[in-house]
Design a protein around this motif. Structure first.
Motif, mmCIF file in Angstrom:
data_model
loop_
_atom_site.group_PDB
_atom_site.id
_atom_site.type_symbol
_atom_site.label_atom_id
_atom_site.label_comp_id
_atom_site.label_asym_id
_atom_site.label_seq_id
_atom_site.Cartn_x
_atom_site.Cartn_y
_atom_site.Cartn_z
ATOM 1 N N GLU A 1 -27.736 -20.710 28.990
ATOM 2 C CA GLU A 1 -27.099 -21.446 30.091
ATOM 3 C C GLU A 1 -27.430 -20.774 31.420
ATOM 4 N N HIS A 2 -27.449 -19.458 31.425
ATOM 5 C CA HIS A 2 -27.784 -18.701 32.635
ATOM 6 C C HIS A 2 -29.190 -19.062 33.131
ATOM 7 N N TYR A 3 -30.130 -19.214 32.197
ATOM 8 C CA TYR A 3 -31.515 -19.521 32.548
ATOM 9 C C TYR A 3 -31.770 -21.023 32.690
ATOM 10 N N GLY A 4 -30.775 -21.851 32.406
ATOM 11 C CA GLY A 4 -30.933 -23.291 32.543
ATOM 12 C C GLY A 4 -31.685 -23.948 31.402
ATOM 13 N N VAL A 5 -31.646 -23.326 30.209
ATOM 14 C CA VAL A 5 -32.284 -23.898 29.023
ATOM 15 C C VAL A 5 -31.188 -24.377 28.074
ATOM 16 N N THR A 6 -31.231 -25.654 27.725
ATOM 17 C CA THR A 6 -30.215 -26.218 26.840
ATOM 18 C C THR A 6 -30.769 -26.325 25.422
ATOM 19 N N PRO A 7 -30.237 -25.537 24.477
ATOM 20 C CA PRO A 7 -30.733 -25.606 23.093
ATOM 21 C C PRO A 7 -30.248 -26.880 22.406
ATOM 22 N N PHE B 1 -28.953 -3.363 26.355
ATOM 23 C CA PHE B 1 -28.050 -3.911 25.337
ATOM 24 C C PHE B 1 -28.241 -5.417 25.178
ATOM 25 N N TYR B 2 -27.975 -6.182 26.243
ATOM 26 C CA TYR B 2 -28.106 -7.642 26.240
ATOM 27 C C TYR B 2 -29.103 -8.087 27.297
ATOM 28 N N THR B 3 -29.556 -9.325 27.181
ATOM 29 C CA THR B 3 -30.350 -9.933 28.226
ATOM 30 C C THR B 3 -29.428 -10.438 29.335
ATOM 31 N N LEU B 4 -29.997 -10.886 30.430
ATOM 32 C CA LEU B 4 -29.205 -11.391 31.560
ATOM 33 C C LEU B 4 -28.375 -12.608 31.145
ATOM 34 N N GLY B 5 -27.177 -12.687 31.685
ATOM 35 C CA GLY B 5 -26.325 -13.848 31.445
ATOM 36 C C GLY B 5 -25.302 -13.647 30.345
ATOM 37 N N VAL B 6 -25.512 -12.660 29.482
ATOM 38 C CA VAL B 6 -24.560 -12.401 28.388
ATOM 39 C C VAL B 6 -23.530 -11.414 28.908
ATOM 40 N N ASN B 7 -22.309 -11.892 29.123
ATOM 41 C CA ASN B 7 -21.336 -11.075 29.857
ATOM 42 C C ASN B 7 -19.933 -11.086 29.255
ATOM 43 N N HIS B 8 -19.833 -11.312 27.949
ATOM 44 C CA HIS B 8 -18.492 -11.376 27.349
ATOM 45 C C HIS B 8 -17.925 -10.007 27.011
ATOM 46 N N LEU B 9 -18.765 -8.958 27.035
ATOM 47 C CA LEU B 9 -18.289 -7.597 26.785
ATOM 48 C C LEU B 9 -18.239 -6.818 28.088
ATOM 49 N N THR B 10 -17.256 -5.930 28.209
ATOM 50 C CA THR B 10 -17.142 -5.107 29.409
ATOM 51 C C THR B 10 -18.207 -4.016 29.388
ATOM 52 N N SER B 11 -18.510 -3.479 30.540
ATOM 53 C CA SER B 11 -19.531 -2.422 30.643
ATOM 54 C C SER B 11 -19.101 -1.179 29.877
ATOM 55 N N SER B 12 -17.795 -0.912 29.823
ATOM 56 C CA SER B 12 -17.323 0.272 29.095
ATOM 57 C C SER B 12 -17.574 0.125 27.597
ATOM 58 N N ILE B 13 -17.390 -1.088 27.056
ATOM 59 C CA ILE B 13 -17.650 -1.325 25.633
ATOM 60 C C ILE B 13 -19.144 -1.169 25.346
ATOM 61 N N ILE B 14 -19.974 -1.738 26.220
ATOM 62 C CA ILE B 14 -21.428 -1.643 26.028
ATOM 63 C C ILE B 14 -21.892 -0.193 26.108
ATOM 64 N N ASN B 15 -21.401 0.554 27.101
ATOM 65 C CA ASN B 15 -21.798 1.955 27.242
ATOM 66 C C ASN B 15 -21.346 2.786 26.044
ATOM 67 N N ASN B 16 -20.180 2.447 25.527
ATOM 68 C CA ASN B 16 -19.690 3.159 24.341
ATOM 69 C C ASN B 16 -20.601 2.920 23.142
ATOM 70 N N GLU B 17 -21.041 1.670 22.970
ATOM 71 C CA GLU B 17 -21.956 1.352 21.867
ATOM 72 C C GLU B 17 -23.301 2.052 22.048
ATOM 73 N N LEU B 18 -23.811 2.023 23.277
ATOM 74 C CA LEU B 18 -25.101 2.675 23.538
ATOM 75 C C LEU B 18 -25.028 4.179 23.280
ATOM 76 N N SER B 19 -23.868 4.771 23.524
ATOM 77 C CA SER B 19 -23.722 6.217 23.293
ATOM 78 C C SER B 19 -23.797 6.570 21.809
ATOM 79 N N LYS B 20 -23.595 5.574 20.941
ATOM 80 C CA LYS B 20 -23.656 5.798 19.484
ATOM 81 C C LYS B 20 -25.073 5.616 18.936
#
Length: 629
Positions: free
Chosen positions: A267-273, A376-395
């Protein structure tokens, strides 16, 4: 009856899955031989040279010396896998000298098994009750299946042994199996942890989604509708940005399926699957759909999806189930919905759906299954907070090969997902479906072929345009049909509620009997113990035969039931009544207690489900319920 007939009759009764393997094998890659002591032997052709499987002089003595040379820790482990049993000599000696309670056999060479059946008595070894599993075949798929099966049995020490001749014939086999078994054990632990945390959430989602599931919106309507097509399954990985313009160009040529959260990126890129597939039951998945226009893209969902998604979705929805869900088919009918294998990723569900719809080629994009360049994600995917993403990346401490020939960092959880997807790919390829990975810089996905999308584009553009819209399969229910559907589901849940209350009484009674059995262990005689054991067996049989156990308890408590089942063989086989009683008190007692603890929540959730349907019936004229279901 001659030796071969006796062996084949035994195999047919005890290992029926091996019979077609034996009868179907042929070829001239080996020849029969005899040792100096006139023992059957076999000579294999390997890389244009001959390899004698056993000693040319004394096969039995060679096998005995091999077993006695093994590490004591392996040979005394509770669970033991032997890779390569030869013509039975290695296995016979292992069974004689080993103290292992559970023996698993993997013979990679079908011809060796056939020669064993034709030349020696197989019952001498294979009738041993400690032999729990026998897998035959060289295909790498068998390695994964074997690893998955063994990992579900192991509850104590585990060892793996292989005769030297097999290590020469198959130099990488042992290390490959060790790695796959380790990964399978990690997957089991991950799945069990997930179940223990989300089992109540699963029950709520399945129950509360039932009003939106019926034969008129079943994904069965999609069967074979995209026959012979290329299905592109889109993930949320950072590599998706490289393929977006290609997706835009082939929408009329290929079936485009958004897997889970990738719908945000598209949706962010304007492509409708053409559709989005979703199965996750957690709040984060609900946030995915909170952030998009749900009126644009049809949804194919699995029954345990977060129920808020389905009840608020505006575009047509199509329902399916995963094999772990016994409740939904119980209510709506076993043949009403397509059933897919449970996987650790929605991509796995989307791939199975693509096969179900008749796709002959599956292309994966945005399926990085790792964190290239710490993304972690491509652009437009924003349902997780940055703290959750950073925590996952630290693992992310694990390394996996990437498609560029290097390595990517990943987490253990993501590695489990990668391995799970690779196993699924192997099954799909067996169905004559080509699977291509086009995710630039992502992890290598086992069983796929790597090809960048720009190489595939010209052949796709040469295809004729095709209509992949599925809205036409959605039929809106009339008010009377909705009322009938809601009322029918309500009646079924009410019936299940009554059965759960009756089951609660049985569970309470079982707890009392097990406590009495524990008391008798201290001061009871064998006769009294035997009577109590009979009482336990009779009541437990009644409990497990109930529908509510089969469709609810068996899933919600799967990890606890699996743990108990690991001891069932020992419980059944022991002749010592006091030992049997002790095992039942310890292991069945734990399971019954967990069932008792679960039951109040189960009854409460069933009651809430009934009340929610009452609200739906009362609100049929409300706009929030005027949807295509």
């Amino acid at each position: 009856m001659d030796l071969i007939d006796r062996n084949l009759n035994f195999i047919e009764k005890s290992y029926p899955q091996l019979l077609p393997v034996i009868q179907g094998s042929n070829g001239n890659c080996y020849k029969s031989d005899l040792t100096k002591r006139q023992e059957p032997n076999i000579i294999l052709n390997k890389d244009e040279s001959e390899v004698c499987l056993h000693s040319k002089y004394n096969a039995e003595e060679e096998a005995r010396k091999w077993v006695l040379s093994l590490n004591e820790q392996d040979i005394e482990s509770e669970h033991l896998l032997i890779v390569g049993c030869g013509l039975g000599y290695f296995l016979e000696q292992l069974l004689y000298h080993s103290k292992s309670s559970y023996i698993y056999i993997y013979e990679p060479n079908i011809h060796i098994l056939k020669e064993w059946v034709q030349s020696r008595d197989v019952t001498r070894a294979l009738s041993n009750p400690r032999v729990r599993l026998f897998v035959v075949g060289e295909d790498e798929l068998f390695h994964s299946v074997l690893a998955s099966s063994i990992s579900s049995y192991i509850f104590n020490t585990f060892g793996l042994v292989s005769p030297p001749v097999y290590k020469r014939l198959y130099p990488n086999l042992v290390s490959d199996l060790q790695l796959k078994i380790r990964d399978a054990l990690n997957a089991n632990r991950t799945n069990q942890a997930t179940l223990s945390v989300f089992n109540k959430q699963w029950l709520e989602n399945v129950l509360f989604n039932l009003p939106y599931i019926n034969k008129d919106n079943s994904a069965k309507k999609l069967k074979e509708f995209a026959k012979g097509s290329t299905a592109i399954i889109v993930g949320s990985g950072p590599s998706l940005k490289y393929d977006i313009e290609y997706l835009r160009a082939v929408k009329s040529k290929c079936l485009i399926i958004a897997a889970g959260s990738s719908i945000q990126a598209l949706e962010h890129y304007g492509v409708t699957p053409h559709m989005v597939v979703s199965m996750d039951g957690g709040i984060p998945n609900y946030k995915v759909f909170e952030n998009i226009d749900t009126g644009k893209v049809p949804l194919v969902f699995c029954s345990q999806i977060n129920y808020h998604i389905v009840e608020n979705y505006k575009a047509p929805v199509f329902s399916s189930v995963l094999e772990a869900d016994g409740l939904t088919p119980y209510i709506v009918g076993k043949e009403s919905l397509p059933k897919f294998q449970s996987t650790t990723s929605v991509t796995g569900t989307a791939m199975q759906l693509a096969v179900y719809m008749g796709a002959s080629e599956i292309v994966l994009t945005g399926q990085d299954l790792s964190y290239p360049e710490n993304q972690f994600y491509t652009l437009g995917v924003n349902h997780l907070t940055s703290s959750i993403i950073n925590n996952e990346l630290s693992k992310a401490k694990e390394l996996v090969p990437n498609v560029d020939g290097g390595e990517n960092l990943t987490t253990l959880k993501m590695k489990v997902t990668l391995n799970d997807l690779g196993l699924l790919v192997q099954f799909i390829v067996l169905q004559d479906v080509r699977v291509i990975n086009s995710s630039k810089h992502g992890a290598v996905i086992s069983g796929t072929e790597w090809r960048p999308m720009e190489e595939l584009l010209p052949q796709w553009l040469d295809k004729e345009d095709r209509d992949f819209t599925i809205d036409k399969f959605a039929l809106p229910l009339q008010l009377e049909d909705k009322l009938e559907n809601f009322s029918s589901i309500k009646n079924d849940i009410q019936s299940l509620y009554i059965k759960a209350r009756e089951q609660s009484k049985r569970i309470t009674r079982m707890m009392d009997i097990i406590q009495q059995l524990a008391d008798k262990l201290v001061n009871g005689n064998i006769s009294t113990l035997s009577k109590k054991l009979i009482e336990v067996n009779k009541l437990w049989t009644t409990i497990t035969e109930q529908d509510v156990f089969k469709v609810i308890y068996s899933f919600l408590l799967k990890q606890h039931i699996d743990t108990y089942m690991r001891y069932v063989t020992e419980i059944v086989e022991t002749q010592d009544q006091r030992k049997k009683a002790k095992l039942i008190v310890e292991h069945l007692g734990k399971l019954v207690k967990v069932m008792n603890d679960l039951t109040p929540d189960l009854l409460e959730t069933l009651n809430i489900g009934i009340n929610r349907i009452d609200l739906l019936i009362d609100g049929l004229g409300d706009v929030s319920y005027e949807r295509t279901i």
